[in-house]
Design an enzyme around this catalytic site. Structure first.
Site, PDB file in Angstrom:
ATOM      1  CB  ILE A 122      -0.743  40.212 -13.559  1.00 17.65           C
ATOM      2  CG1 ILE A 122      -0.318  39.932 -12.125  1.00 17.65           C
ATOM      3  CG2 ILE A 122      -2.036  39.497 -13.908  1.00 17.65           C
ATOM      4  CD1 ILE A 122      -1.259  40.534 -11.082  1.00 17.65           C
ATOM      5  N   GLY A 138     -12.464  36.163 -25.313  1.00 18.90           N
ATOM      6  CA  GLY A 138     -11.418  36.147 -24.301  1.00 18.90           C
ATOM      7  C   GLY A 138     -11.250  37.432 -23.525  1.00 18.90           C
ATOM      8  CD  GLN A 139     -13.307  43.299 -23.632  1.00 21.21           C
ATOM      9  OE1 GLN A 139     -14.175  43.092 -24.488  1.00 21.21           O
ATOM     10  NE2 GLN A 139     -12.995  44.515 -23.221  1.00 21.21           N
ATOM     11  CG  HIS A 168      -6.837  45.188 -22.418  1.00 20.99           C
ATOM     12  ND1 HIS A 168      -8.142  45.199 -22.010  1.00 20.99           N
ATOM     13  CD2 HIS A 168      -6.539  43.885 -22.637  1.00 20.99           C
ATOM     14  CE1 HIS A 168      -8.621  43.964 -21.988  1.00 20.99           C
ATOM     15  NE2 HIS A 168      -7.656  43.139 -22.368  1.00 20.99           N
ATOM     16  CG  LEU A 169      -2.192  46.777 -28.504  1.00 23.20           C
ATOM     17  CD1 LEU A 169      -3.053  46.212 -29.632  1.00 23.20           C
ATOM     18  CD2 LEU A 169      -1.286  47.893 -29.017  1.00 23.20           C
ATOM     19  CG  HIS A 170      -3.415  41.202 -24.888  1.00 24.32           C
ATOM     20  ND1 HIS A 170      -3.127  40.565 -23.703  1.00 24.32           N
ATOM     21  CD2 HIS A 170      -4.759  41.360 -24.905  1.00 24.32           C
ATOM     22  CE1 HIS A 170      -4.255  40.328 -23.036  1.00 24.32           C
ATOM     23  NE2 HIS A 170      -5.260  40.794 -23.744  1.00 24.32           N
TER      24      HIS A 170
HETATM   25  P1  AMP Z   1      -8.227  40.185 -21.733  1.00 19.08           P
HETATM   26  O1  AMP Z   1      -8.409  38.737 -21.355  1.00 19.08           O
HETATM   27  O2  AMP Z   1      -7.985  40.434 -23.192  1.00 19.08           O
HETATM   28  O3  AMP Z   1      -9.355  41.044 -21.189  1.00 19.08           O
HETATM   29  O4  AMP Z   1      -6.881  40.648 -21.057  1.00 19.08           O
HETATM   30  C1  AMP Z   1      -6.799  41.043 -19.718  1.00 19.08           C
HETATM   31  C2  AMP Z   1      -5.360  40.868 -19.321  1.00 19.08           C
HETATM   32  O5  AMP Z   1      -5.148  41.620 -18.134  1.00 19.08           O
HETATM   33  C3  AMP Z   1      -4.972  39.426 -19.029  1.00 19.08           C
HETATM   34  O6  AMP Z   1      -3.889  39.049 -19.877  1.00 19.08           O
HETATM   35  C4  AMP Z   1      -4.568  39.457 -17.550  1.00 19.08           C
HETATM   36  O7  AMP Z   1      -3.488  38.609 -17.260  1.00 19.08           O
HETATM   37  C5  AMP Z   1      -4.207  40.923 -17.360  1.00 19.08           C
HETATM   38  N1  AMP Z   1      -4.333  41.429 -16.013  1.00 19.08           N
HETATM   39  C6  AMP Z   1      -5.378  41.255 -15.151  1.00 19.08           C
HETATM   40  N2  AMP Z   1      -5.142  41.885 -14.002  1.00 19.08           N
HETATM   41  C7  AMP Z   1      -3.931  42.494 -14.118  1.00 19.08           C
HETATM   42  C8  AMP Z   1      -3.137  43.298 -13.255  1.00 19.08           C
HETATM   43  N3  AMP Z   1      -3.539  43.630 -12.021  1.00 19.08           N
HETATM   44  N4  AMP Z   1      -1.931  43.720 -13.717  1.00 19.08           N
HETATM   45  C9  AMP Z   1      -1.509  43.398 -14.953  1.00 19.08           C
HETATM   46  N5  AMP Z   1      -2.221  42.650 -15.821  1.00 19.08           N
HETATM   47  C10 AMP Z   1      -3.418  42.200 -15.403  1.00 19.08           C
END
Ligand code: AMP
Ligand code: ZN
Length: 113
Positions: free
Chosen positions: A32, A92-93, A99-101
């Site tokens: 997002i 940064g989590q 979840h895999l970026h």
């Molecule tokens: P992290 O910071 O590694 O936990 O990554 C979480 C990721 O989830 C971040 O890059 C957010 O931008 C993404 N995120 C949070 N909410 C949503 C959502 N509703 N749809 C898609 N991505 C999301």
């Protein structure tokens, strides 16, 4: 708690997401708040809190997560890409469902901040 988890809600369709892939074990959707032209997340349907929440029983699932991320990167505008797994708030989590970026589509610097 798995039931209240944001990504579990995306899996269940309770929160919308722009999905680019799903199968019986994994779901991939566009981030997002993208940090690169290609930035999507690949998650297991099984709720795991993060990389450190996986057990040996999850080895095949985690392996598939990585392989599928690489496969989808190439098919979605990122022949060169970075796979990122954040574990813990200081790393940064922000969402505590593994979840895999998958990031690419622009030059990526090293080391990350
Ligand atoms: P992290 O910071 O590694 O936990 O990554 C979480 C990721 O989830 C971040 O890059 C957010 O931008 C993404 N995120 C949070 N909410 C949503 C959502 N509703 N749809 C898609 N991505 C999301
Ligand atoms: Zn979850």
């Amino acid at each position: 708690m798995a039931g209240e988890c944001l990504f579990c809600k995306i899996i269940k369709g309770e929160i919308p997401a722009k999905k680019l892939y799903e199968d019986d074990e994994l779901v991939a959707f566009w981030d997002i708040a993208p940090q690169a032209p290609t930035h999507f997340l690949v998650i297991p349907r099984k709720h795991l809190s993060g990389p450190a929440g996986a057990t040996p029983a999850d080895d095949a699932l985690v392996g598939k997560l990585l392989r599928k991320g690489a496969e989808l990167a190439a098919a979605n505008g990122a022949p060169a890409f970075r796979l990122v797994l954040n574990n813990g708030p200081e790393a940064g989590q922000t969402v505590f469902h593994l979840h895999l970026h998958v990031l690419g589509g622009r030059p990526l610097t090293w080391p990350p901040g």
